[in-house]
Write a protein that holds these residues in place. Sequence first.
Motif, PDB file in Angstrom:
ATOM      1  N   THR A 132      -9.692  48.943 -31.892  1.00 45.34           N
ATOM      2  CA  THR A 132     -10.126  49.094 -30.555  1.00 45.34           C
ATOM      3  C   THR A 132     -10.218  47.759 -29.668  1.00 45.34           C
ATOM      4  O   THR A 132     -10.702  48.071 -28.535  1.00 45.34           O
ATOM      5  N   TYR A 133     -10.284  46.738 -30.185  1.00 52.94           N
ATOM      6  CA  TYR A 133     -10.078  45.287 -29.522  1.00 52.94           C
ATOM      7  C   TYR A 133      -9.673  45.172 -28.123  1.00 52.94           C
ATOM      8  O   TYR A 133     -10.142  44.843 -27.084  1.00 52.94           O
ATOM      9  N   PRO A 134      -8.422  45.867 -27.769  1.00 55.66           N
ATOM     10  CA  PRO A 134      -7.853  45.858 -26.518  1.00 55.66           C
ATOM     11  C   PRO A 134      -8.633  46.367 -25.492  1.00 55.66           C
ATOM     12  O   PRO A 134      -8.751  46.142 -24.210  1.00 55.66           O
ATOM     13  N   ILE A 154     -10.120  35.834 -10.523  1.00 56.90           N
ATOM     14  CA  ILE A 154      -9.424  35.357 -11.940  1.00 56.90           C
ATOM     15  C   ILE A 154     -10.210  35.612 -12.881  1.00 56.90           C
ATOM     16  O   ILE A 154     -11.591  35.107 -12.739  1.00 56.90           O
ATOM     17  N   PHE A 155     -10.032  36.178 -13.878  1.00 55.75           N
ATOM     18  CA  PHE A 155     -10.614  36.257 -15.262  1.00 55.75           C
ATOM     19  C   PHE A 155      -9.962  35.813 -16.397  1.00 55.75           C
ATOM     20  O   PHE A 155      -8.980  36.498 -16.560  1.00 55.75           O
ATOM     21  N   SER A 156     -10.578  35.200 -17.420  1.00 58.16           N
ATOM     22  CA  SER A 156      -9.831  35.125 -18.766  1.00 58.16           C
ATOM     23  C   SER A 156     -10.833  34.599 -19.579  1.00 58.16           C
ATOM     24  O   SER A 156     -11.998  34.081 -19.468  1.00 58.16           O
ATOM     25  N   ALA A 157     -10.545  34.757 -20.834  1.00 58.39           N
ATOM     26  CA  ALA A 157     -11.332  34.464 -22.022  1.00 58.39           C
ATOM     27  C   ALA A 157     -10.565  33.907 -23.324  1.00 58.39           C
ATOM     28  O   ALA A 157      -9.436  34.222 -23.311  1.00 58.39           O
ATOM     29  N   ILE A 158     -11.309  33.201 -24.076  1.00 60.07           N
ATOM     30  CA  ILE A 158     -10.764  32.745 -25.433  1.00 60.07           C
ATOM     31  C   ILE A 158     -11.585  32.891 -26.530  1.00 60.07           C
ATOM     32  O   ILE A 158     -12.833  32.676 -26.345  1.00 60.07           O
ATOM     33  N   LEU A 210      -2.302  24.709 -23.558  1.00 55.38           N
ATOM     34  CA  LEU A 210      -1.314  24.661 -22.488  1.00 55.38           C
ATOM     35  C   LEU A 210      -0.782  26.170 -22.113  1.00 55.38           C
ATOM     36  O   LEU A 210      -0.299  26.193 -21.098  1.00 55.38           O
ATOM     37  N   GLY A 211      -1.240  27.125 -23.026  1.00 53.22           N
ATOM     38  CA  GLY A 211      -0.831  28.506 -22.596  1.00 53.22           C
ATOM     39  C   GLY A 211      -1.807  29.034 -21.602  1.00 53.22           C
ATOM     40  O   GLY A 211      -1.644  29.909 -20.737  1.00 53.22           O
ATOM     41  N   ALA A 212      -3.253  28.621 -21.667  1.00 51.73           N
ATOM     42  CA  ALA A 212      -4.090  29.301 -20.900  1.00 51.73           C
ATOM     43  C   ALA A 212      -5.108  28.070 -20.255  1.00 51.73           C
ATOM     44  O   ALA A 212      -5.181  28.094 -18.910  1.00 51.73           O
ATOM     45  N   LEU A 213      -5.787  27.227 -20.918  1.00 51.34           N
ATOM     46  CA  LEU A 213      -6.791  26.300 -20.551  1.00 51.34           C
ATOM     47  C   LEU A 213      -6.365  25.593 -19.281  1.00 51.34           C
ATOM     48  O   LEU A 213      -7.460  25.344 -18.489  1.00 51.34           O
ATOM     49  N   ASP A 246     -13.612  43.451 -20.315  1.00 51.15           N
ATOM     50  CA  ASP A 246     -13.866  42.151 -20.012  1.00 51.15           C
ATOM     51  C   ASP A 246     -13.061  42.101 -18.571  1.00 51.15           C
ATOM     52  O   ASP A 246     -13.683  41.500 -17.453  1.00 51.15           O
ATOM     53  N   ILE A 247     -11.751  42.372 -18.440  1.00 47.46           N
ATOM     54  CA  ILE A 247     -10.933  42.182 -16.933  1.00 47.46           C
ATOM     55  C   ILE A 247     -11.685  43.232 -16.211  1.00 47.46           C
ATOM     56  O   ILE A 247     -11.804  42.535 -14.879  1.00 47.46           O
ATOM     57  N   LEU A 248     -11.657  44.217 -16.322  1.00 50.43           N
ATOM     58  CA  LEU A 248     -11.896  45.251 -15.208  1.00 50.43           C
ATOM     59  C   LEU A 248     -13.367  45.195 -14.474  1.00 50.43           C
ATOM     60  O   LEU A 248     -13.495  45.608 -13.498  1.00 50.43           O
ATOM     61  N   LEU A 296     -17.617  38.281 -28.797  1.00 53.99           N
ATOM     62  CA  LEU A 296     -17.644  39.800 -29.417  1.00 53.99           C
ATOM     63  C   LEU A 296     -16.227  40.022 -30.154  1.00 53.99           C
ATOM     64  O   LEU A 296     -16.245  40.797 -31.002  1.00 53.99           O
ATOM     65  N   HIS A 297     -14.937  39.722 -29.406  1.00 55.54           N
ATOM     66  CA  HIS A 297     -13.814  39.775 -30.129  1.00 55.54           C
ATOM     67  C   HIS A 297     -13.559  39.215 -31.356  1.00 55.54           C
ATOM     68  O   HIS A 297     -12.764  39.588 -32.317  1.00 55.54           O
ATOM     69  N   ALA A 298     -14.423  38.056 -31.530  1.00 56.18           N
ATOM     70  CA  ALA A 298     -14.150  37.100 -32.676  1.00 56.18           C
ATOM     71  C   ALA A 298     -14.808  38.088 -34.127  1.00 56.18           C
ATOM     72  O   ALA A 298     -14.140  37.552 -34.942  1.00 56.18           O
ATOM     73  N   SER A 309      -0.179  29.002 -33.853  1.00 52.71           N
ATOM     74  CA  SER A 309      -1.419  29.994 -34.261  1.00 52.71           C
ATOM     75  C   SER A 309      -2.573  29.246 -35.226  1.00 52.71           C
ATOM     76  O   SER A 309      -2.020  28.593 -36.199  1.00 52.71           O
ATOM     77  N   LYS A 310      -3.558  29.292 -34.856  1.00 48.22           N
ATOM     78  CA  LYS A 310      -4.787  28.676 -35.725  1.00 48.22           C
ATOM     79  C   LYS A 310      -4.976  29.289 -36.893  1.00 48.22           C
ATOM     80  O   LYS A 310      -5.382  28.610 -37.648  1.00 48.22           O
ATOM     81  N   SER A 311      -4.538  30.569 -36.983  1.00 50.88           N
ATOM     82  CA  SER A 311      -4.482  31.168 -38.264  1.00 50.88           C
ATOM     83  C   SER A 311      -3.485  31.016 -39.200  1.00 50.88           C
ATOM     84  O   SER A 311      -3.323  31.383 -40.519  1.00 50.88           O
TER      85      SER A 311
HETATM   86  P1  TYM Z   1      -7.024  33.772 -28.076  1.00 48.39           P
HETATM   87  O1  TYM Z   1      -8.257  33.429 -28.318  1.00 48.39           O
HETATM   88  O2  TYM Z   1      -5.943  34.096 -29.187  1.00 48.39           O
HETATM   89  O3  TYM Z   1      -6.122  32.932 -27.137  1.00 48.39           O
HETATM   90  C1  TYM Z   1      -6.394  32.358 -25.820  1.00 48.39           C
HETATM   91  C2  TYM Z   1      -5.562  32.145 -24.914  1.00 48.39           C
HETATM   92  O4  TYM Z   1      -4.509  31.259 -25.613  1.00 48.39           O
HETATM   93  C3  TYM Z   1      -3.299  31.676 -25.350  1.00 48.39           C
HETATM   94  N1  TYM Z   1      -2.488  31.355 -26.491  1.00 48.39           N
HETATM   95  C4  TYM Z   1      -1.248  30.736 -26.560  1.00 48.39           C
HETATM   96  N2  TYM Z   1      -0.413  30.365 -25.632  1.00 48.39           N
HETATM   97  C5  TYM Z   1       0.703  29.699 -25.532  1.00 48.39           C
HETATM   98  N3  TYM Z   1       1.066  29.379 -26.784  1.00 48.39           N
HETATM   99  C6  TYM Z   1       0.497  29.915 -27.736  1.00 48.39           C
HETATM  100  N4  TYM Z   1       0.937  29.525 -28.960  1.00 48.39           N
HETATM  101  C7  TYM Z   1      -0.726  30.315 -27.884  1.00 48.39           C
HETATM  102  N5  TYM Z   1      -1.869  31.006 -28.561  1.00 48.39           N
HETATM  103  C8  TYM Z   1      -2.864  31.528 -27.668  1.00 48.39           C
HETATM  104  C9  TYM Z   1      -3.430  33.102 -25.366  1.00 48.39           C
HETATM  105  O5  TYM Z   1      -2.337  33.873 -24.677  1.00 48.39           O
HETATM  106  C10 TYM Z   1      -4.736  33.505 -24.524  1.00 48.39           C
HETATM  107  O6  TYM Z   1      -4.305  33.413 -23.218  1.00 48.39           O
HETATM  108  N6  TYM Z   1      -7.843  38.806 -26.688  1.00 48.39           N
HETATM  109  C11 TYM Z   1      -7.627  37.273 -26.152  1.00 48.39           C
HETATM  110  C12 TYM Z   1      -9.161  36.905 -25.700  1.00 48.39           C
HETATM  111  C13 TYM Z   1      -9.527  37.674 -24.454  1.00 48.39           C
HETATM  112  C14 TYM Z   1      -8.993  37.740 -23.320  1.00 48.39           C
HETATM  113  C15 TYM Z   1     -10.030  38.538 -22.513  1.00 48.39           C
HETATM  114  C16 TYM Z   1      -7.891  37.120 -22.461  1.00 48.39           C
HETATM  115  C17 TYM Z   1     -10.502  38.305 -24.655  1.00 48.39           C
HETATM  116  N7  TYM Z   1     -11.050  39.054 -23.495  1.00 48.39           N
HETATM  117  C18 TYM Z   1      -9.746  38.736 -21.276  1.00 48.39           C
HETATM  118  C19 TYM Z   1      -7.862  37.444 -21.098  1.00 48.39           C
HETATM  119  C20 TYM Z   1      -8.837  38.448 -20.442  1.00 48.39           C
HETATM  120  C21 TYM Z   1      -7.433  36.319 -27.439  1.00 48.39           C
HETATM  121  O7  TYM Z   1      -7.703  36.779 -28.554  1.00 48.39           O
HETATM  122  O8  TYM Z   1      -7.123  35.192 -27.152  1.00 48.39           O
END
Ligand code: TYM
Length: 336
Positions: free
Chosen positions: A133-135, A12-16, A28-31, A141-143, A50-52, A203-205
């Motif tokens: 090109t962020y995606p 499993i891989f993920s990032a925030i 709730l959606g990820a962590l 990250d994942i691959l 790096l994404h930030a 969204s935090k923004s």
């Molecule tokens: P980010 O940082 O915007 O959000 C992190 C994770 O939180 C989830 N999320 C939500 N889930 C439910 N309801 C919401 N309102 C909500 N807002 C955010 C997002 O779906 C995400 O899972 N590009 C990614 C970060 C990233 C990443 C990766 C994720 C970078 N590399 C590789 C997975 C694999 C992003 O900006 O998430």
Amino acid sequence: MSENVQEKKKVIFSAIQPSGTITLGNYLGALKNWVKLQDDYHCLYAVADLHAITVRQDPKAFRQNILNAYALFMACGIDPEKSPFFIQSHVHTHAELAWVLNCYTQFGELSRMTQFKDKSQKHADNINAGLFTYPSLMAADILLYQADLVPIGIDQKQHLELTRNIAERFNGIYGNTFKIPDGYYAKTGAKVMSLQDPTKKMSKSDENVNAWVGLLDKPETIMKKFKRAVTDSDAEVRVGEGKDGINNLIGIMSAVTGKTPDEITADFAGKGYGDFKTAVGEAVVEEIRPIQERFNDYINNKDYLEAQYRKSAEFALHLSQRTLDKVMKKIGYLPK
Ligand code: TYM
């Protein structure tokens, strides 16, 4: 975690991203899922710093936000001893593979990304190439880790689909190189909506601070935000069409308490929205309270955090280098 992860349990891989505020939506959606998955899978997690920088960051605040995010995710229950948990910019293979994958990603594909369209509207004065090109970086990250599953919220689904397309394209040209990853979505909480406009994701923004709940918000602030949450005029606590606000609050309550929406409806039969909003707020406060306490311990122990992220980065580098080497060789680069 053994070095042979790629041959054994699923990976499993993920990032925030380390933005100033980590929201209840992120949690709730990820962590919350990340934490649960640690026992049954080989998990690797990262702070996606790096994404930030696709949006402008103040250097001092950025440095603090990265460390805060690291401490907060540990406080949520990420255990780097079980699941390497690193800071993306510390593992140089991510940026390197991202460049390579950029050359296997089409302009048209990137142009269709809804997050790019949204963010370029929001930051019209800074529509930089990185935002576009962020995606490809997320795909890298994942691959790199040959991940089987990626726990994310619904809003990242389109990026994951693109990751799969890029991987399939590369495999099609050079033979099997990347594992094709699947998304892993929370049953409840995969899309937490804004408390002020429940047709939009939380969204935090969001400029309206009452729209989102931060994991580090004070209990009284959280209660205030829930009490102000937008509902409807139906006054019945049940899931229904046109009841976006209540549907969202039921979803949050369900994700936090583990109760089904039907059980929640039964609990609040005959009660008003005021009582319900207070109860959701209290449930969230209770969920977050121990996280905040642990956060305060971790953030005051910088040496410990540093030791954890260094060790994790070393492991991640070692593992990801194998994939990168394979990729470079297949493309035809001379070995170092
Ligand atoms: P980010 O940082 O915007 O959000 C992190 C994770 O939180 C989830 N999320 C939500 N889930 C439910 N309801 C919401 N309102 C909500 N807002 C955010 C997002 O779906 C995400 O899972 N590009 C990614 C970060 C990233 C990443 C990766 C994720 C970078 N590399 C590789 C997975 C694999 C992003 O900006 O998430």
